[in-house]
Design a protein around this motif. Structure first.
Motif, PDB file in Angstrom:
ATOM      1  N   GLU A 184       0.835  -1.210   0.000  1.00 38.34           N
ATOM      2  CA  GLU A 184       0.000   0.000   0.000  1.00 38.34           C
ATOM      3  C   GLU A 184       0.862   1.250   0.000  1.00 38.34           C
ATOM      4  OE1 GLU A 184      -2.668  -0.180   3.326  1.00 38.34           O
ATOM      5  OE2 GLU A 184      -4.341  -0.634   1.988  1.00 38.34           O
ATOM      6  N   SER A 186       3.886   1.620  -1.125  1.00 36.75           N
ATOM      7  CA  SER A 186       4.496   1.787  -2.442  1.00 36.75           C
ATOM      8  C   SER A 186       3.496   2.362  -3.443  1.00 36.75           C
ATOM      9  CB  SER A 186       5.029   0.435  -2.909  1.00 36.75           C
ATOM     10  OG  SER A 186       5.461   0.524  -4.235  1.00 36.75           O
ATOM     11  N   LYS A 187       2.279   1.839  -3.406  1.00 39.29           N
ATOM     12  CA  LYS A 187       1.250   2.343  -4.329  1.00 39.29           C
ATOM     13  C   LYS A 187       0.871   3.779  -3.991  1.00 39.29           C
ATOM     14  CE  LYS A 187      -1.246  -1.919  -5.421  1.00 39.29           C
ATOM     15  NZ  LYS A 187      -2.504  -2.606  -5.066  1.00 39.29           N
ATOM     16  N   ALA A 188       0.742   4.059  -2.688  1.00 39.66           N
ATOM     17  CA  ALA A 188       0.276   5.379  -2.273  1.00 39.66           C
ATOM     18  C   ALA A 188       1.226   6.480  -2.723  1.00 39.66           C
ATOM     19  CB  ALA A 188       0.107   5.431  -0.755  1.00 39.66           C
ATOM     20  N   PHE A 189       2.504   6.140  -2.883  1.00 41.51           N
ATOM     21  CA  PHE A 189       3.444   7.159  -3.336  1.00 41.51           C
ATOM     22  C   PHE A 189       3.524   7.228  -4.852  1.00 41.51           C
ATOM     23  CE2 PHE A 189       4.733   6.691   1.048  1.00 41.51           C
ATOM     24  CZ  PHE A 189       4.783   8.027   1.404  1.00 41.51           C
ATOM     25  N   GLY A 190       2.684   6.425  -5.525  1.00 40.80           N
ATOM     26  CA  GLY A 190       2.595   6.546  -6.972  1.00 40.80           C
ATOM     27  C   GLY A 190       3.506   5.613  -7.744  1.00 40.80           C
ATOM     28  N   SER A 191       3.785   4.408  -7.210  1.00 39.51           N
ATOM     29  CA  SER A 191       4.574   3.443  -7.973  1.00 39.51           C
ATOM     30  C   SER A 191       3.740   2.867  -9.105  1.00 39.51           C
ATOM     31  CB  SER A 191       5.011   2.274  -7.085  1.00 39.51           C
ATOM     32  OG  SER A 191       5.762   2.729  -6.004  1.00 39.51           O
TER      33      SER A 191
ATOM     34  N   ASN B  74      -7.305   8.104  -1.768  1.00 37.38           N
ATOM     35  CA  ASN B  74      -6.241   7.964  -2.774  1.00 37.38           C
ATOM     36  C   ASN B  74      -6.403   6.681  -3.613  1.00 37.38           C
ATOM     37  OD1 ASN B  74      -5.461   6.085  -0.898  1.00 37.38           O
ATOM     38  ND2 ASN B  74      -3.379   6.833  -0.652  1.00 37.38           N
ATOM     39  N   LEU B  76      -6.571   3.559  -2.951  1.00 38.00           N
ATOM     40  CA  LEU B  76      -5.956   2.260  -2.657  1.00 38.00           C
ATOM     41  C   LEU B  76      -7.076   1.228  -2.639  1.00 38.00           C
ATOM     42  CD1 LEU B  76      -3.313   2.975   0.125  1.00 38.00           C
ATOM     43  CD2 LEU B  76      -2.916   2.323  -2.246  1.00 38.00           C
ATOM     44  N   ILE B 100      -1.666   7.831 -10.823  1.00 36.01           N
ATOM     45  CA  ILE B 100      -0.287   7.740 -10.337  1.00 36.01           C
ATOM     46  C   ILE B 100       0.303   9.144 -10.187  1.00 36.01           C
ATOM     47  CG2 ILE B 100       2.034   7.097 -11.101  1.00 36.01           C
ATOM     48  CD1 ILE B 100       0.904   4.442 -12.005  1.00 36.01           C
ATOM     49  N   ARG B 103      -1.183  10.791  -7.098  1.00 33.79           N
ATOM     50  CA  ARG B 103      -0.581  10.252  -5.875  1.00 33.79           C
ATOM     51  C   ARG B 103       0.823  10.803  -5.680  1.00 33.79           C
ATOM     52  NH1 ARG B 103      -2.036   3.893  -6.711  1.00 33.79           N
ATOM     53  NH2 ARG B 103      -4.115   3.858  -5.818  1.00 33.79           N
ATOM     54  N   ARG B 104       1.571  10.943  -6.768  1.00 34.92           N
ATOM     55  CA  ARG B 104       2.948  11.408  -6.650  1.00 34.92           C
ATOM     56  C   ARG B 104       3.028  12.873  -6.259  1.00 34.92           C
ATOM     57  NH1 ARG B 104       6.020   8.701 -11.874  1.00 34.92           N
ATOM     58  NH2 ARG B 104       6.040   6.586 -11.030  1.00 34.92           N
ATOM     59  N   PHE B 111       1.303   5.426   7.483  1.00 35.75           N
ATOM     60  CA  PHE B 111       0.523   4.235   7.829  1.00 35.75           C
ATOM     61  C   PHE B 111       0.649   3.868   9.304  1.00 35.75           C
ATOM     62  CE2 PHE B 111       1.339   4.114   3.383  1.00 35.75           C
ATOM     63  CZ  PHE B 111       0.189   3.588   2.828  1.00 35.75           C
ATOM     64  N   PHE B 117      10.018   0.116   3.959  1.00 35.67           N
ATOM     65  CA  PHE B 117      10.666  -0.888   3.118  1.00 35.67           C
ATOM     66  C   PHE B 117      11.873  -1.425   3.874  1.00 35.67           C
ATOM     67  CE2 PHE B 117       9.001   2.433   0.124  1.00 35.67           C
ATOM     68  CZ  PHE B 117       7.840   1.742  -0.174  1.00 35.67           C
ATOM     69  N   TYR B 128      12.197   7.355  -1.436  1.00 42.68           N
ATOM     70  CA  TYR B 128      11.470   6.452  -2.357  1.00 42.68           C
ATOM     71  C   TYR B 128      10.533   7.179  -3.319  1.00 42.68           C
ATOM     72  CZ  TYR B 128       8.651   2.610  -4.086  1.00 42.68           C
ATOM     73  OH  TYR B 128       8.014   1.717  -4.908  1.00 42.68           O
ATOM     74  N   ILE B 132      10.951   6.984  -7.492  1.00 41.66           N
ATOM     75  CA  ILE B 132      10.050   6.430  -8.505  1.00 41.66           C
ATOM     76  C   ILE B 132       9.568   7.494  -9.486  1.00 41.66           C
ATOM     77  CG2 ILE B 132       9.259   4.498  -7.108  1.00 41.66           C
ATOM     78  CD1 ILE B 132       6.773   6.064  -6.467  1.00 41.66           C
ATOM     79  N   ASN B 180       8.215  14.144  -0.313  1.00 41.13           N
ATOM     80  CA  ASN B 180       7.601  14.298  -1.624  1.00 41.13           C
ATOM     81  C   ASN B 180       6.999  15.682  -1.836  1.00 41.13           C
ATOM     82  OD1 ASN B 180       8.034  12.133  -3.142  1.00 41.13           O
ATOM     83  ND2 ASN B 180       5.939  11.382  -3.145  1.00 41.13           N
TER      84      ASN B 180
END
Lengths: 276, 399
Positions: A184, A186-191, B74, B76, B100, B103-104, B111, B117, B128, B132, B180
């Protein structure tokens, strides 16, 4: 009990004789030629390096990744293989194992990834894996010989069938085990899905995938004797000769050679998994 | 413009969500739908707006749908129905690449269980989001390094998440979202897994960061004290529905229904009510020019033994006691020479919790002062009545 008269035997033979061989024969020949080149290349490469040099390389790798104990065992194992005059046979077996493992990994990891991320693929792949692992190896040796002739190639194919499933299963398991909140995040940051796979899922699954590769290698070694029955040279041939001549000593020497090879490979690849 | 606008957002988990949607719009309850169709209503027609720079808290017990709700923002989790406008753009209608990109650029997330990670260093965790997006390594590590210092993790850049305590791990999670530089921070029970002391520390940190950077924060929690402390406004959720939206004071003083009032019954009011909520307008004010005679008369009328002194602009000058007023009268001393200047003072936004200690020791009422002006006074009595009865004059409340 014969209610339906199910002539599976005739059907299969007709299928193989009238369709598979005439239509696909050339295709299998190509595969066979390519594999022959690879197997011969690896075998000749291993045999070309002087045993002493290879031993030292092995010890260095073992020392670096697996520690002193494994390095010492590797030294003893290599000296043993040389002293019972089985070095060339060991290298031939090693070549088959390495090629079969390589093919298993190249095919198994992508399939594992797919079946972890796609339920439909998983549904198809699972029974195929069960089939590959439980079908007695002698059954697929017959078509392997028919399609690829005798020698190293059918041995590699048969070894692949038997040894590839752990690579697939453990890859899928490793990917499924990646915690949901990490995915989640990873996805939430736009991967993108590709970034998710290569930057998060695969690295986190790596220890499990390495354990799968380790198992694949062990299963490949366990096929050495069977492989020799269809003409693959190596330690298996020594064991087979021992059996046919009722020469207990020869059988033991060949068998111990396989065990030594197995332990060294196992310890070293296991340490790769822990490092990853 | 609203930073986030959520309209009729609904999520139904199950095989035929559209059918469930129909039942919902017919007014069937969540329990009935579950019983008859086996489908779970996660979020039921939630609507709210969040202003830029606002700290908006969604509070609910487990199972109330708050974690689902934040994931619908967002995407998810895919919404079943409704819209989510981020800066006016409906995220539910975006294609993959727009999603995407949004979100970026716009949505950072923190969380509950950190979601770090574990195979990456702290620095690379924080970098991170930038990685990306294809930012060059030097550039992103420089920004990550700055962020890392901002969240108090200097020196840990090459450590791995499992080498850090829970509180520090969540600092990494916060840093990863801050690096970010998105306008919006989504925080899903971000501090719930931390022990109380660390949690308080992180709450204060978040308040600091928010006031410095002006982020729009959507914060999810099950802890009412946390909600009251952090929220500019609070939405209370129950069974997937939002039952009340309001400022902390509104939630405390005018609970929308029994559910909310049950919630707020045991709240520690001292952490919510501020000095301005309980202060009284000083009953007697002495203009700077008044003499001791007027002062004595006013104190007598008020039945007080001291009086605050201000000038025409209401600027605080000091405190005059009855003894000093008499002394000034008898010995003909100007009262400004007898003023007590170092009385206890406070700002109108100080929480009662922080005033109790002062009030216990203070000889005189505490002066509530902003920009030098005397706004009111807080006595020990008003603090206590505020805590027991609610804000402002306790005697007006009957319950």
């Amino acid at each position: 009990m014969n209610y339906f008269d199910f002539p599976l035997e005739e059907w299969t033979n007709t299928f193989v004789d009238d369709w598979l061989l005439p239509v696909w024969g050339d295709f299998f020949d190509v595969i066979s030629n390519v594999l022959t080149v690879i197997i011969d290349g690896v075998t000749n490469g291993l045999l070309f390096i002087p045993p002493e040099v290879l031993t030292i390389l092995l010890i260095i790798v073992a020392w670096k990744y697996a520690g002193k104990g494994v390095a010492l065992f590797s030294l003893i194992g290599c000296v043993f293989l040389g002293s019972v005059e089985l070095w060339p046979e060991a290298m031939q077996t090693l070549a088959i194992v390495l090629v079969a493992t390589f093919i298993s990994v190249v095919i198994g990891i992508p399939v594992g990834i797919l079946s972890a991320t796609n339920a439909a693929v998983d549904k198809v792949v699972r029974p195929i894996l069960d089939f590959m692992q439980t079908l007695p190896s002698f059954v697929y040796l017959i078509p392997a010989i028919l399609l690829f002739g005798l020698g190293g190639v059918p041995a590699v194919i048969a070894t692949f069938v038997f040894a590839a499933p752990p690579a697939v299963r453990m890859t899928a398991l490793g990917i499924r085990q990646v915690p949901n909140d990490v995915i989640e995040a990873s996805k939430a940051f736009g991967s993108t899905s590709k970034q998710l796979l290569f930057k998060v899922q695969l690295p986190l699954a790596m220890p499990t995938i390495m354990a799968g590769i380790n198992q694949t290698m062990m299963l490949a070694l366990s096929m050495a004797v069977v492989a020799s029955m269809i003409g693959a040279p190596g330690l298996g041939t020594t064991v087979l000769t021992g059996i046919s001549r009722v020469n207990v000593g020869l059988g033991l020497v060949g068998g111990l050679g396989i065990v030594v090879l197995a332990i060294v490979l196992d310890r070293i690849t296991q340490s790769f998994g822990k490092k990853a | 413009m609203n930073k986030i606008e959520v309209n009729n957002l609904t999520k139904i988990f199950g095989s035929h969500p559209q059918q469930g949607l129909k039942r919902l719009s017919n007014g069937e309850s969540k329990d009935d739908i579950l019983e008859e169709t086996g489908m779970t209503v996660g979020v039921n027609q939630a609507s709210f707006t969040i202003q830029p720079g606002e700290m908006f808290v969604i509070m609910g017990l487990s199972g109330s749908g708050k974690s689902t709700l934040i994931r619908l923002i967002n995407r998810l989790i895919e919404p079943t129905d409704g819209e989510v406008l981020i800066d006016g753009h409906d995220i539910t209608k975006m294609d993959k690449s727009e999603l995407i990109e949004t979100r970026r650029k716009k949505l950072g997330m923190v969380f509950q269980h950190f979601g770090l990670f574990s195979h990456r260093t702290i620095l690379s965790n924080i970098a991170y989001g930038m990685e990306i997006q294809g930012m060059a390594k030097d550039e992103r590590e420089e920004i990550a390094m700055k962020t890392l210092e901002d969240v108090g993790l200097k020196g840990y850049e090459h450590s791995y998440p499992n080498q850090l305590s829970g509180g520090m791990q969540q600092r990494v999670g916060l840093g990863r979202a801050l690096a970010n530089d998105t306008d919006i921070l989504l925080m899903d029970e971000a501090f719930s897994a931390l022990d109380p002391l660390i949690r308080k520390e992180m709450q204060d940190e978040l308040i600091r960061i928010q006031s410095r950077l002006g982020k729009t924060v959507l914060f999810i929690t099950h802890d009412l004290d946390e909600a009251l402390k952090l929220g500019d406004r609070i939405a209370i959720m129950k069974d997937g529905q939002i039952v009340q939206i309001g400022t902390p004071e509104e939630i405390l003083e005018k609970p929308a229904d029994d559910y909310v009032s049950n919630f707020v019954r045991d709240v520690d009011r001292s952490k919510v009510l501020e000095a301005s909520h309980v202060m009284k307008t000083p009953e007697v004010l002495l203009s700077y020019k008044d003499g001791p005679r007027v002062a004595i008369r006013k104190m007598e009328e008020a039945g007080a033994s001291s009086i605050f002194v201000v000038d025409q602009e209401k600027q605080f000058k000091g405190l005059l006691t009855i003894d000093d007023a008499v002394k000034a009268h008898n010995e003909d001393i100007p009262i400004q020479d007898l003023l007590i200047k170092d009385v206890d003072k406070t700002s109108p936004h100080t929480f009662l919790n922080d005033l109790i200690g002062t009030a216990v020791q203070a000889k005189y009422p505490i002066a509530v002062i902003e920009d030098g002006k005397l706004l009111g006074i807080v006595s020990r009595v008003s603090i206590l009545s505020g805590l027991v009865l609610g804000k402002e004059k306790g005697d007006e409340q009957t319950s």
